[in-house]
Motif scaffolding. Structure first.
Motif, PDB file in Angstrom:
ATOM      1  N   ARG A 288      -2.696  -5.162 -12.340  1.00 38.36           N
ATOM      2  CA  ARG A 288      -2.021  -4.885 -11.072  1.00 38.36           C
ATOM      3  C   ARG A 288      -2.985  -4.765  -9.904  1.00 38.36           C
ATOM      4  N   GLU A 289      -4.008  -3.951 -10.060  1.00 41.67           N
ATOM      5  CA  GLU A 289      -4.976  -3.829  -8.969  1.00 41.67           C
ATOM      6  C   GLU A 289      -5.745  -5.130  -8.800  1.00 41.67           C
ATOM      7  N   GLY A 290      -5.949  -5.847  -9.887  1.00 34.35           N
ATOM      8  CA  GLY A 290      -6.618  -7.141  -9.800  1.00 34.35           C
ATOM      9  C   GLY A 290      -5.828  -8.124  -8.967  1.00 34.35           C
ATOM     10  N   VAL A 291      -4.478  -8.072  -9.069  1.00 36.03           N
ATOM     11  CA  VAL A 291      -3.643  -8.952  -8.253  1.00 36.03           C
ATOM     12  C   VAL A 291      -3.834  -8.624  -6.776  1.00 36.03           C
ATOM     13  N   GLN A 292      -3.901  -7.333  -6.450  1.00 31.77           N
ATOM     14  CA  GLN A 292      -4.132  -6.941  -5.057  1.00 31.77           C
ATOM     15  C   GLN A 292      -5.448  -7.518  -4.547  1.00 31.77           C
ATOM     16  N   ARG A 293      -6.485  -7.438  -5.374  1.00 28.28           N
ATOM     17  CA  ARG A 293      -7.804  -7.922  -4.952  1.00 28.28           C
ATOM     18  C   ARG A 293      -7.809  -9.449  -4.845  1.00 28.28           C
ATOM     19  N   ASP A 294      -6.971 -10.116  -5.632  1.00 24.79           N
ATOM     20  CA  ASP A 294      -6.863 -11.569  -5.512  1.00 24.79           C
ATOM     21  C   ASP A 294      -6.079 -11.970  -4.268  1.00 24.79           C
ATOM     22  N   ILE A 295      -5.068 -11.163  -3.907  1.00 26.67           N
ATOM     23  CA  ILE A 295      -4.274 -11.441  -2.706  1.00 26.67           C
ATOM     24  C   ILE A 295      -5.108 -11.222  -1.454  1.00 26.67           C
ATOM     25  N   LEU A 296      -6.006 -10.243  -1.506  1.00 27.58           N
ATOM     26  CA  LEU A 296      -6.778  -9.834  -0.334  1.00 27.58           C
ATOM     27  C   LEU A 296      -7.476 -10.988   0.385  1.00 27.58           C
ATOM     28  N   PRO A 297      -8.280 -11.829  -0.312  1.00 31.78           N
ATOM     29  CA  PRO A 297      -8.958 -12.917   0.421  1.00 31.78           C
ATOM     30  C   PRO A 297      -7.997 -13.930   1.033  1.00 31.78           C
ATOM     31  N   ILE A 298      -6.822 -14.110   0.416  1.00 28.35           N
ATOM     32  CA  ILE A 298      -5.819 -15.026   0.986  1.00 28.35           C
ATOM     33  C   ILE A 298      -5.319 -14.463   2.313  1.00 28.35           C
ATOM     34  N   VAL A 299      -5.027 -13.142   2.334  1.00 29.93           N
ATOM     35  CA  VAL A 299      -4.524 -12.504   3.551  1.00 29.93           C
ATOM     36  C   VAL A 299      -5.616 -12.406   4.606  1.00 29.93           C
ATOM     37  N   GLU A 300      -6.842 -12.140   4.170  1.00 28.96           N
ATOM     38  CA  GLU A 300      -7.960 -12.028   5.113  1.00 28.96           C
ATOM     39  C   GLU A 300      -8.273 -13.368   5.778  1.00 28.96           C
ATOM     40  N   LEU A 317       1.046 -15.862   8.958  1.00 24.56           N
ATOM     41  CA  LEU A 317       1.662 -14.531   9.052  1.00 24.56           C
ATOM     42  C   LEU A 317       2.165 -14.113   7.674  1.00 24.56           C
ATOM     43  N   PHE A 318       1.685 -12.971   7.197  1.00 27.59           N
ATOM     44  CA  PHE A 318       2.131 -12.429   5.910  1.00 27.59           C
ATOM     45  C   PHE A 318       3.060 -11.250   6.158  1.00 27.59           C
ATOM     46  N   ILE A 319       4.208 -11.273   5.498  1.00 27.85           N
ATOM     47  CA  ILE A 319       5.149 -10.155   5.573  1.00 27.85           C
ATOM     48  C   ILE A 319       5.316  -9.608   4.157  1.00 27.85           C
ATOM     49  N   GLY A 320       4.833  -8.409   3.934  1.00 24.32           N
ATOM     50  CA  GLY A 320       4.987  -7.757   2.641  1.00 24.32           C
ATOM     51  C   GLY A 320       6.250  -6.920   2.636  1.00 24.32           C
ATOM     52  N   ALA A 321       6.822  -6.714   1.462  1.00 25.63           N
ATOM     53  CA  ALA A 321       8.058  -5.927   1.369  1.00 25.63           C
ATOM     54  C   ALA A 321       8.127  -5.233   0.023  1.00 25.63           C
ATOM     55  N   GLY A 322       8.800  -4.097   0.020  1.00 26.98           N
ATOM     56  CA  GLY A 322       8.983  -3.367  -1.230  1.00 26.98           C
ATOM     57  C   GLY A 322       9.815  -2.124  -0.992  1.00 26.98           C
ATOM     58  N   ALA A 323      10.427  -1.621  -2.059  1.00 26.48           N
ATOM     59  CA  ALA A 323      11.248  -0.413  -1.943  1.00 26.48           C
ATOM     60  C   ALA A 323      10.372   0.831  -1.808  1.00 26.48           C
ATOM     61  N   PHE A 324       9.246   0.849  -2.513  1.00 27.32           N
ATOM     62  CA  PHE A 324       8.319   1.984  -2.499  1.00 27.32           C
ATOM     63  C   PHE A 324       9.039   3.305  -2.796  1.00 27.32           C
ATOM     64  N   HIS A 325       9.888   3.282  -3.848  1.00 21.42           N
ATOM     65  CA  HIS A 325      10.553   4.510  -4.293  1.00 21.42           C
ATOM     66  C   HIS A 325       9.574   5.401  -5.055  1.00 21.42           C
ATOM     67  N   VAL A 326       8.871   4.787  -6.013  1.00 17.59           N
ATOM     68  CA  VAL A 326       7.950   5.536  -6.864  1.00 17.59           C
ATOM     69  C   VAL A 326       6.561   5.572  -6.241  1.00 17.59           C
ATOM     70  N   SER A 327       6.071   4.409  -5.865  1.00 20.37           N
ATOM     71  CA  SER A 327       4.760   4.335  -5.229  1.00 20.37           C
ATOM     72  C   SER A 327       4.911   4.426  -3.718  1.00 20.37           C
ATOM     73  N   LYS A 328       3.794   4.537  -3.022  1.00 25.17           N
ATOM     74  CA  LYS A 328       3.771   4.612  -1.561  1.00 25.17           C
ATOM     75  C   LYS A 328       2.845   3.515  -1.040  1.00 25.17           C
ATOM     76  N   PRO A 329       2.991   3.123   0.213  1.00 20.42           N
ATOM     77  CA  PRO A 329       2.063   2.126   0.757  1.00 20.42           C
ATOM     78  C   PRO A 329       0.597   2.555   0.628  1.00 20.42           C
ATOM     79  N   SER A 330       0.358   3.856   0.651  1.00 17.40           N
ATOM     80  CA  SER A 330      -1.014   4.346   0.527  1.00 17.40           C
ATOM     81  C   SER A 330      -1.569   4.161  -0.881  1.00 17.40           C
ATOM     82  N   ASP A 331      -0.702   3.786  -1.851  1.00 20.41           N
ATOM     83  CA  ASP A 331      -1.175   3.515  -3.217  1.00 20.41           C
ATOM     84  C   ASP A 331      -1.770   2.118  -3.351  1.00 20.41           C
ATOM     85  N   LEU A 332      -1.563   1.276  -2.339  1.00 20.90           N
ATOM     86  CA  LEU A 332      -2.235  -0.021  -2.335  1.00 20.90           C
ATOM     87  C   LEU A 332      -3.717   0.198  -2.055  1.00 20.90           C
ATOM     88  N   ILE A 333      -4.549  -0.755  -2.455  1.00 20.90           N
ATOM     89  CA  ILE A 333      -5.977  -0.587  -2.208  1.00 20.90           C
ATOM     90  C   ILE A 333      -6.217  -0.564  -0.699  1.00 20.90           C
TER      91      ILE A 333
END
Length: 457
Positions: A288-300, A317-333
């Motif tokens: 999961r965290e690896g996916v975030q790190r792989d997405i990062l250079p694409i967004v950067e 332009l990237f538009i991210g979306a999520g319910a964030f019921h359990v996790s919070k945006p601050s849980d992203l790297i």
């Protein structure tokens, strides 16, 4: 841009189909207008202005995807939607994150190609009509056999090709048919045309080669198979016009324009961002965290190779979306958080929102069901009290069970009208008024039984 709409015009157009969520509409409208403003800057400053990516936070069914999708449609921007959970860290089995950029380029190529085809439509249709005349009044054919060396390699036999000899009599017949064809008198006449068959080269591919575009390279060397189809002149003209249009337009120019359009106006919508956050339900998955790190250079901003050429993702332009019921945006790297500086929280739908969703949009569910039953010569109408009761029921079931937003109306209306939809073909000429009592008779017993409503509504 298809239309240089102002932010106020964009939000006004979005209001026609999406109820509420004014803050989210405002954010995406500003982001879209800023892209147009950037194109008006001097070259040295233009490269420094990067889009401010947006993170939409809200439960399912409140309009996150629909706002982005409809905005892209209004402005003629290439758009693709992906789910973050479909990607896996490099080294694991699954799609790599660069595929989202390739999907965007595919969408951009289709947009540009369709636009180019509209410009040559008349010319292509004229050439298609010439081919139709040749089919309606064929000349004398002589067969000749040619063998493609690649076909021999693929253990295929040589194909039979024909040459046409046009005599003065054939020319006179075609001349007499031309006026009838152009005036639409031969639309129902049947002709047999050769339609290109899609080649399947997957048997020759290694895993991952289809992503890099090598599959398309092999297809260019594969012999093109055609099969014959008999159809009316009207339909055949569509096939032949498209075929002629593809011959006329410059493919290289299309690809170059598509790459540029994707770079400057492209929108990538990444759904389920909360599922790859550390606090998510799947936080035990090491990728999961690896996916975030792989997405990062694409967004950067990085260069991604596609079969149409390399594309720079810095100004997409990237538009991210999520319910964030359990996790919070601050849980992203932290690095990924910083690349989504604009946050907007979408509101849960209320009784009033559900009622407006049923009443106001031009293509609302109510109007869709009215149109469907009208094909059977059955008319239906809903009283205001019935619509209010449907809205209250949708909100109540969302509260008591899982909140799936406006999608709850689909299940409720299908349950409400199930019997009517089943019997409509035997009710020609009938009119049915849906009242509050009718709604209660169909839904109240299901709504009261929590276990039953969980499975049916």
């Amino acid at each position: 841009m298809k239309q240089n709409l102002t932010p106020r015009e964009i939000t006004s157009r979005l209001d026609e189909d999406i109820i509420g969520q004014g803050e989210a509409k405002k954010k995406v409208a500003i982001a879209m207008r800023n892209r147009f403003r950037r194109m008006m800057l001097d070259d040295d400053l233009r490269d420094e202005v990067i889009p401010k990516n947006i993170l939409m936070i809200g439960p399912t069914g409140v309009g996150k995807t629909e706002i982005a999708r409809r905005m892209a449609r209004l402005t003629g921007a290439p758009f693709t939607k992906v789910e973050a959970t479909k990607f896996t860290e490099v080294g694991y089995v699954g799609r790599d994150v660069e595929s989202m950029v390739r999907d965007l380029v595919e969408a951009s190529v289709k947009l540009v190609k369709d636009e180019k085809m509209k410009l040559v439509k008349d010319q292509a249709e004229e050439l298609a009509n010439e081919r139709l005349l040749a089919l309606l009044a064929p000349g004398f054919k002589k067969e000749k056999t040619t063998t493609n060396p690649f076909e021999a390699l693929m253990n295929q036999q040589g194909t039979q090709e024909t040459e046409e000899e046009v005599t003065p009599e054939v020319r006179d017949r075609r001349r007499s048919l031309r006026a009838k064809l152009l005036n639409g008198y031969l639309e129902d006449e049947e002709v047999t045309i050769e339609v290109e068959q899609e080649q399947n080269s997957m048997g020759m591919m290694m895993p991952g080669m289809e992503e890099s575009g090598m599959q398309d390279m092999f297809k260019q060397f594969m012999p093109k198979k055609k099969h014959k189809r008999t159809m009316p002149v009207k339909k055949a003209r569509e096939y032949l016009s498209r075929e002629e249009a593809e011959k006329i337009i410059d493919t290289d120019n299309v690809n170059d324009e598509a790459i540029n359009l994707a770079e400057t106006m492209g929108i990538i919508f990444i759904d389920e961002m909360d599922k790859i956050a550390k606090g998510g339900q799947n936080s035990g998955d090491v990728s999961r965290e690896g996916v975030q790190r792989d997405i990062l250079p694409i967004v950067e901003g990085s260069r991604v190779q596609t079969k149409y050429g390399a594309i720079d993702t810095e100004h997409i332009l990237f538009i991210g979306a999520g319910a964030f019921h359990v996790s919070k945006p601050s849980d992203l790297i932290p690095e990924l958080q910083g690349r989504f500086p604009i946050r907007v929280e979408l509101d849960k739908l209320t009784d009033e929102d559900f009622e407006k969703i049923l009443k106001e949009p031009k293509r609302s569910l109510i109007r869709q069901y009215e149109a469907l039953l009208q094909t059977e010569d059955v008319t239906i109408s809903f009283t205001d009290e019935a619509l209010a009761e449907l809205a209250r029921t949708a909100h109540q079931v969302n509260t008591d069970t899982d909140d799936i937003g406006a999608r709850r109306l689909h299940t409720i209306l299908e349950t409400l009208l199930e019997e009517l939809l089943f019997e409509a073909s035997n009710m020609q000429g009938a009119h049915v008024e849906i009242t509050k009592q009718y709604v209660n008779s169909k839904l109240s017993h299901i709504q009261e039984d929590k276990n039953l409503s969980r499975f049916i509504l």
